[in-house]
Design an enzyme around this catalytic site. Structure first.
Site, PDB file in Angstrom:
ATOM      1  N   ARG A 106       0.891  -1.172   0.000  1.00 51.11           N
ATOM      2  CA  ARG A 106       0.000   0.000   0.000  1.00 51.11           C
ATOM      3  C   ARG A 106       0.920   1.209   0.000  1.00 51.11           C
ATOM      4  O   ARG A 106       1.632   1.456   0.985  1.00 51.11           O
ATOM      5  CB  ARG A 106      -0.887  -0.044   1.240  1.00 51.11           C
ATOM      6  CG  ARG A 106      -1.907   1.078   1.387  1.00 51.11           C
ATOM      7  CD  ARG A 106      -2.712   0.821   2.659  1.00 51.11           C
ATOM      8  NE  ARG A 106      -3.659   1.859   2.978  1.00 51.11           N
ATOM      9  CZ  ARG A 106      -4.950   1.845   2.632  1.00 51.11           C
ATOM     10  NH1 ARG A 106      -5.421   0.831   1.936  1.00 51.11           N
ATOM     11  NH2 ARG A 106      -5.751   2.828   2.992  1.00 51.11           N
ATOM     12  N   HIS A 133      -6.902   1.222  -7.033  1.00 48.16           N
ATOM     13  CA  HIS A 133      -7.234   0.430  -5.845  1.00 48.16           C
ATOM     14  C   HIS A 133      -7.961  -0.836  -6.328  1.00 48.16           C
ATOM     15  O   HIS A 133      -9.161  -1.012  -6.104  1.00 48.16           O
ATOM     16  CB  HIS A 133      -8.115   1.258  -4.911  1.00 48.16           C
ATOM     17  CG  HIS A 133      -8.128   0.788  -3.486  1.00 48.16           C
ATOM     18  ND1 HIS A 133      -7.515  -0.377  -3.076  1.00 48.16           N
ATOM     19  CD2 HIS A 133      -8.701   1.326  -2.373  1.00 48.16           C
ATOM     20  CE1 HIS A 133      -7.698  -0.534  -1.781  1.00 48.16           C
ATOM     21  NE2 HIS A 133      -8.406   0.487  -1.325  1.00 48.16           N
ATOM     22  N   GLN A 136     -10.094  -3.222  -4.001  1.00 46.39           N
ATOM     23  CA  GLN A 136     -11.351  -2.586  -3.607  1.00 46.39           C
ATOM     24  C   GLN A 136     -12.389  -2.752  -4.716  1.00 46.39           C
ATOM     25  O   GLN A 136     -13.563  -3.042  -4.453  1.00 46.39           O
ATOM     26  CB  GLN A 136     -11.134  -1.110  -3.308  1.00 46.39           C
ATOM     27  CG  GLN A 136     -12.402  -0.369  -2.901  1.00 46.39           C
ATOM     28  CD  GLN A 136     -12.969  -0.852  -1.588  1.00 46.39           C
ATOM     29  OE1 GLN A 136     -12.266  -0.891  -0.585  1.00 46.39           O
ATOM     30  NE2 GLN A 136     -14.242  -1.246  -1.574  1.00 46.39           N
ATOM     31  N   ASP A 226     -16.465   8.603  -1.721  1.00 48.05           N
ATOM     32  CA  ASP A 226     -15.235   8.384  -0.961  1.00 48.05           C
ATOM     33  C   ASP A 226     -14.890   9.703  -0.281  1.00 48.05           C
ATOM     34  O   ASP A 226     -15.511  10.738  -0.537  1.00 48.05           O
ATOM     35  CB  ASP A 226     -14.115   7.928  -1.910  1.00 48.05           C
ATOM     36  CG  ASP A 226     -12.886   7.396  -1.196  1.00 48.05           C
ATOM     37  OD1 ASP A 226     -12.934   7.260   0.049  1.00 48.05           O
ATOM     38  OD2 ASP A 226     -11.875   7.127  -1.866  1.00 48.05           O
ATOM     39  N   CYS A 266     -15.966   2.990   0.208  1.00 47.13           N
ATOM     40  CA  CYS A 266     -14.851   2.074   0.471  1.00 47.13           C
ATOM     41  C   CYS A 266     -14.354   2.161   1.910  1.00 47.13           C
ATOM     42  O   CYS A 266     -13.616   1.270   2.362  1.00 47.13           O
ATOM     43  CB  CYS A 266     -13.705   2.332  -0.502  1.00 47.13           C
ATOM     44  SG  CYS A 266     -13.097   4.028  -0.463  1.00 47.13           S
ATOM     45  N   ARG A 294     -13.811  -7.375   1.020  1.00 44.22           N
ATOM     46  CA  ARG A 294     -12.382  -7.144   0.840  1.00 44.22           C
ATOM     47  C   ARG A 294     -11.586  -8.399   1.217  1.00 44.22           C
ATOM     48  O   ARG A 294     -10.582  -8.719   0.564  1.00 44.22           O
ATOM     49  CB  ARG A 294     -11.917  -5.959   1.718  1.00 44.22           C
ATOM     50  CG  ARG A 294     -12.391  -4.591   1.255  1.00 44.22           C
ATOM     51  CD  ARG A 294     -11.805  -4.211  -0.095  1.00 44.22           C
ATOM     52  NE  ARG A 294     -10.376  -4.363  -0.120  1.00 44.22           N
ATOM     53  CZ  ARG A 294      -9.504  -3.446   0.313  1.00 44.22           C
ATOM     54  NH1 ARG A 294      -9.944  -2.307   0.814  1.00 44.22           N
ATOM     55  NH2 ARG A 294      -8.214  -3.661   0.230  1.00 44.22           N
TER      56      ARG A 294
END
Length: 307
Positions: A106, A133, A136, A226, A266, A294
């Site tokens: 990440r 991402h 996700q 988001d 998310c 996830r």
């Protein structure tokens, strides 16, 4: 089909391969809820997870998924590795490849992942970068499949910071699966590469467009938002909040989308900013399903690509 492959954007996967990963995730989830949590197909193998950015869902879901496959998990940030003292990414990649069967990271810069993948001899997974991402997006697709009963032909509106990594990955997976993806936000934050992004992902009857009008939410299967200020953009917080305040997802916005529209995020959510409490806690919110998925999609990816 998947062994040894990197997962950096999902652009590199064909539509039928994306569907295959989602089918694997759906099967893993069914077995998990039937009590079959431990599926040690990678018993004794090692996954190294590197986190330049803080994380709750990504760190725990990926660690749990790896453990459930029988893997040893090593989690570290750059300050715990020699990366924090100037060791190069190529040297780190070469070294970790001698210890682990998969590396996941990440990161702030997508180029870091590309460099890891270039020099590692094992698969590299994108757990989030400034540009994409992908895990996700897989969880989002699995959630919509569960709630809508189909994968193809969905209509999803992303509202707010339409230039961020989550929006980009929705465009990618939507292009793979033939979705209509509407990016709804202020023109100052529009992407200048949205058409190229969709084309690179491979059009399959998809339609992707940008708009600044909330009227374009009508009829969508899901309204997705988001945070307004992603990690790394803190200096722009005041201006972003000014631009995005009219795009808060509240009850009026959900009403404009229609009674069929689900709410997606998310997470983590900044309640009272990009989303109102009554929406995220309301009956149309599927954010906790997204969060759980996830783990199941990470499990499918790790199961598929780990040699």
């Amino acid at each position: 089909m998947f062994r040894g492959r990197d997962v950096l954007t999902l652009i590199e996967f064909k539509p039928d391969e994306v569907v295959a990963l989602l089918e694997m995730a759906k099967e893993f989830k069914a077995r998990y809820h039937a009590g079959e949590i431990y599926t040690p197909i990678h018993l004794g193998k090692t996954a190294v997870l590197i986190f330049e950015k803080p994380s709750t869902r990504t760190r725990v879901s990926t660690s749990a998924a790896a453990h459930q496959l029988g893997m040893n998990v090593i989690v570290a940030n750059p300050q715990e590795l020699q990366l924090g003292r100037g060791e190069t990414v190529p040297d780190t990649a070469r070294t970790l490849s001698r210890y682990a069967q998969v590396i996941a990271a990440r990161v702030y810069r997508h180029e870091t992942l590309e460099e890891l993948a270039q020099y590692a001899d094992v698969p590299v997974l994108n757990l989030l970068s400034d540009r994409f991402h992908p895990l996700q997006a897989l969880a989002d697709a699995l959630t919509l499949w569960e709630k809508r009963g189909r994968l193809q032909g969905l209509k999803v509106a992303f509202v707010g910071d339409v230039g961020n990594n989550v929006a980009a990955s929705l465009v990618v997976i939507g292009s793979k699966l033939g979705w209509e993806v509407r990016l709804v936000g202020p023109r100052q934050l529009w992407r200048n590469d949205v058409s190229k992004l969709a084309e690179d992902a491979g059009w399959t009857g998809a339609r992707v467009y940008q708009t600044d009008s909330l009227e374009d939410l009508r009829g969508v299967d899901a309204v997705y938002t988001d945070v307004w200020v992603s990690m790394g953009f803190e200096k722009e917080a005041e201006e972003r909040e000014r631009l995005l305040r009219p795009y808060q997802v509240n009850s009026a916005v959900m009403e404009a989308a229609g009674p069929q529209a689900l709410f997606m995020h998310c997470l983590p959510a900044h309640r009272g900013m990009e989303v109102a409490d009554d929406v995220i806690d309301g009956p149309r919110s599927v954010v906790w399903d997204q969060a759980e998925n996830r783990m199941h999609t990470a499990k499918a990816v790790l199961a598929a690509v780990t040699p």
